[in-house]
Design an enzyme around this catalytic site. Structure first.
Site, short mmCIF file in Angstrom:
data_model
loop_
_atom_site.label_atom_id
_atom_site.label_comp_id
_atom_site.label_asym_id
_atom_site.label_seq_id
_atom_site.Cartn_x
_atom_site.Cartn_y
_atom_site.Cartn_z
N TYR A 14 0.81 -1.22 0.00
CA TYR A 14 0.00 0.00 0.00
C TYR A 14 0.84 1.27 0.00
CZ TYR A 14 -3.74 -3.21 1.28
OH TYR A 14 -4.64 -4.24 1.30
N HIS A 19 -4.50 6.02 -1.35
CA HIS A 19 -5.08 5.99 -0.01
C HIS A 19 -4.04 6.25 1.08
CE1 HIS A 19 -9.09 5.50 1.32
NE2 HIS A 19 -9.11 4.21 1.57
N TYR A 64 -5.63 -0.47 9.35
CA TYR A 64 -6.24 -0.32 8.04
C TYR A 64 -7.21 0.85 8.11
CZ TYR A 64 -3.92 -4.51 6.54
OH TYR A 64 -2.95 -5.41 6.23
N ASN A 66 -10.27 1.71 7.36
CA ASN A 66 -11.65 1.70 7.84
C ASN A 66 -11.78 1.63 9.35
OD1 ASN A 66 -12.03 1.64 5.10
ND2 ASN A 66 -13.07 -0.34 5.07
N ASP A 91 -6.47 11.35 2.12
CA ASP A 91 -6.75 11.49 0.69
C ASP A 91 -8.20 11.92 0.47
OD1 ASP A 91 -7.17 8.67 1.72
OD2 ASP A 91 -8.21 8.52 -0.20
N ASN A 112 -14.10 6.29 4.46
CA ASN A 112 -14.28 5.33 5.54
C ASN A 112 -13.35 5.57 6.73
OD1 ASN A 112 -16.41 3.95 4.34
ND2 ASN A 112 -15.03 2.66 3.17
#
Length: 185
Positions: A14, A19, A64, A66, A91, A112
């Site tokens: 990632y 993100h 993460y 969320n 973002d 989220n």
């Protein structure tokens, strides 16, 4: 005390995604302030030091995106950091790539990570630095888009956006956030 939170997802795969722009800003601040992110607790990685006589925390939640609130709330509670002393960098699909926008409060706008923060913090009254990543082309799912890397033609403007967001955070350490908004918006 001040807390600067950068939102993103943990893991190498990632690192360069849209993100993870919040993580990139925290990494930039870590270098410029010489604050190593060497503590792992509260479901995140963080570091802190005293700048201009005030303790400043840099946090990257490792939950993460969320579940970001699961990291931010416990750190705030443990160190007794007031909501007025928190800024979150993340973002934003509604801004073009490379554009930043500062806000004193607001809703989640479909993000989220911000939804999780709103749920865990119990308020929308926290400062934000939104970094534009643009919208996906027709037919591209939002989830796939935000987990994609920047196109070569976007990379320079995204580096500038990371730099601008970092400078805005740095400015906030010595100025009222409204003045910082007026300078960077």
């Amino acid at each position: 005390m001040k807390l600067i939170v950068g939102l993103g997802n943990p893991g190498k795969k990632y690192d360069e995604t849209r993100h993870n722009i919040g993580f990139r800003v925290i990494d930039e601040l870590s270098k410029s302030f010489n604050i190593p992110l060497n503590q792992e607790k509260f479901k995140g990685v963080f570091g802190f030091d005293t700048i201009n006589g005030e303790k400043v925390f840099l946090l990257k939640p490792l939950t993460y995106m969320n579940l970001s609130g699961e990291s931010v709330r416990p750190l705030m509670d443990f160190y007794k950091i007031d909501i007025e002393d928190v800024v979150v960098v993340y973002d934003d699909l509604d801004l073009p790539p490379g554009k930043i926008r500062l806000r004193q409060k607001g809703g989640h706008g479909g993000h989220n990570g911000i939804k999780s923060l709103l749920a865990h913090l119990g308020t929308e009254n926290f400062k934000r630095i939104r970094v534009g990543v643009g919208r996906p082309e027709a037919g591209v799912a939002v989830a796939n888009y935000v987990l994609s890397t920047f196109r070569p033609d976007e990379r320079q403007e995204m580096e500038e956006a990371v730099s601008q967001a970092s400078k805005a955070c740095e400015s906030w350490l010595s100025k009222d956030f409204l003045n910082v908004m007026n300078s960077f918006n």
